[in-house]
Design an enzyme around this catalytic site. Structure first.
Site, short mmCIF file in Angstrom:
data_model
loop_
_atom_site.label_atom_id
_atom_site.label_comp_id
_atom_site.label_asym_id
_atom_site.label_seq_id
_atom_site.Cartn_x
_atom_site.Cartn_y
_atom_site.Cartn_z
N CYS A 213 -15.37 0.58 -12.10
CA CYS A 213 -14.75 -0.57 -12.73
C CYS A 213 -15.83 -1.62 -12.97
O CYS A 213 -16.97 -1.48 -12.54
CB CYS A 213 -13.67 -1.15 -11.82
N GLU B 84 -12.65 -6.48 2.50
CA GLU B 84 -12.07 -7.45 1.56
C GLU B 84 -11.04 -8.33 2.27
O GLU B 84 -10.97 -9.55 2.04
CB GLU B 84 -11.41 -6.74 0.36
N THR C 73 -6.98 -6.45 -3.39
CA THR C 73 -6.99 -6.05 -4.80
C THR C 73 -6.88 -4.54 -5.02
O THR C 73 -6.63 -4.10 -6.14
CB THR C 73 -8.28 -6.52 -5.51
N SER D 118 -10.70 2.27 -0.30
CA SER D 118 -9.25 2.01 -0.29
C SER D 118 -8.59 2.52 -1.57
O SER D 118 -7.60 3.24 -1.53
CB SER D 118 -9.00 0.50 -0.12
#
Length: 312
Positions: A18, A132, A170, A229
């Site tokens: 990404c 995160e 996220t 994740s």
């Protein structure tokens, strides 16, 4: 001897890197080119073994404790983001800092800071121990409560409920997060939701692609590291849809027994997994008999994030 009946491979679209991962890796590579090795990186820059080993070979040194970084060194924060305490310690130690936190994670941090100043407490939907989550919860010294599942929602005890907001890791399962959010809204009807959900576009797109792909194949292979994740969520999602699924960190993890009697193999990759691994997996599947490789139609991602000042 590998025996299997694989005929075709269907590639999920989109899959793999990404924009946040692309940017984080480029930050480390540019820092190495500009300042020379070693460049220190707090935590794995992204959760992928291949990427981390590749950067190690180029001179990146991955650390968890800032005490392991010599004074005056160049330090990069990983894509997952860091707590205020880590940020302050890094500044106090005088490192030259480049922040590779994904801008979509930074957006959550900014929102937490803004609403905290307005007197809000927070419920964070996420996985305990994930960097995160530690980074986002570490934006505040108190008043942010982790909920990992619906059962946690029933147990959580914020000090007040007039000003309560929800934020999300996220890289969660979109469906799981929605279920937990429903429970939060049932218990705290006045809770403030984000106008735009925190689960990032790339996580959503990769999960949507698996929802389309999984019913069309006999088995799904997800390229991703065990610590990733979003990669784990792709495997779980396929299994929830009734399709056998396996996650591989490298092509060497493929087992021919997975493909016995399986003609159509689906293939995707988490947002931190490089395309070179996908190509290597395709080669292994061809060795197992696959004669055709088809790309699913899917969303074309055009998101790009700017590099920090000093590295452009």
């Amino acid at each position: 001897m590998m025996t299997a009946s694989v005929e075709s491979v269907m590639l999920a679209e989109p899959r793999g890197f990404c924009a946040g991962v692309d940017r984080a890796i480029e930050i480390v590579e540019r820092a190495l080119a500009k300042f020379g090795a070693p460049v220190y990186v707090r935590h794995e820059i992204v959760h992928n073994t291949y990427v981390v080993n590749d950067l190690k070979a180029k001179g990146a040194v991955f650390i968890e404790d800032l005490a392991d970084v010599p004074p005056g060194a160049t330090l990069v924060f990983s894509a997952h983001g860091v707590s205020q305490a880590v940020r302050q310690e890094a500044q106090a130690r005088g490192f030259s800092i480049f922040d590779a936190t994904c801008p979509l994670v930074t957006k959550v941090h900014v929102e937490v800071g803004k609403l905290h100043r307005q007197g809000y407490e927070f419920l964070m939907i996420g996985h305990k121990g994930h960097p995160e989550v530690e980074g986002t919860m570490g934006q505040l010294s108190e008043g942010i409560h982790l909920v990992e599942d619906v059962a946690d929602v029933a147990r959580v005890q914020p000090r007040q409920t007039e000003r309560l907001a929800v934020v999300t890791q996220t890289t969660l399962s979109v469906d799981d997060a929605a279920e937990i959010l429903t429970a939060i809204k049932a218990r705290f009807p006045q809770v403030r939701e984000q106008k735009q959900q925190d689960i990032c576009y790339a996580t959503q797109n990769r999960q949507d692609a698996v929802k389309v792909l999984a019913p069309q194949v006999d088995v799904l292979v997800v390229v991703g590291s065990p610590t990733s994740s979003n990669s784990n969520r792709l495997r779980e999602l396929a299994e929830r849809l009734g399709t056998q699924a396996h996650m591989v960190d490298s092509p060497d993890d493929l087992q021919s027994a997975w493909f016995d009697g399986k003609q159509r193999v689906g293939l995707t990759a988490g947002a931190s997994a490089p395309d070179i691994l996908v190509q290597q997996v395709i080669e292994r599947l061809k060795a197992l008999g696959a004669v055709s490789v088809q790309r699913m139609p899917g969303v074309v991602e055009t998101t790009r994030f700017p590099l920090p000042k000093g590295l452009k």
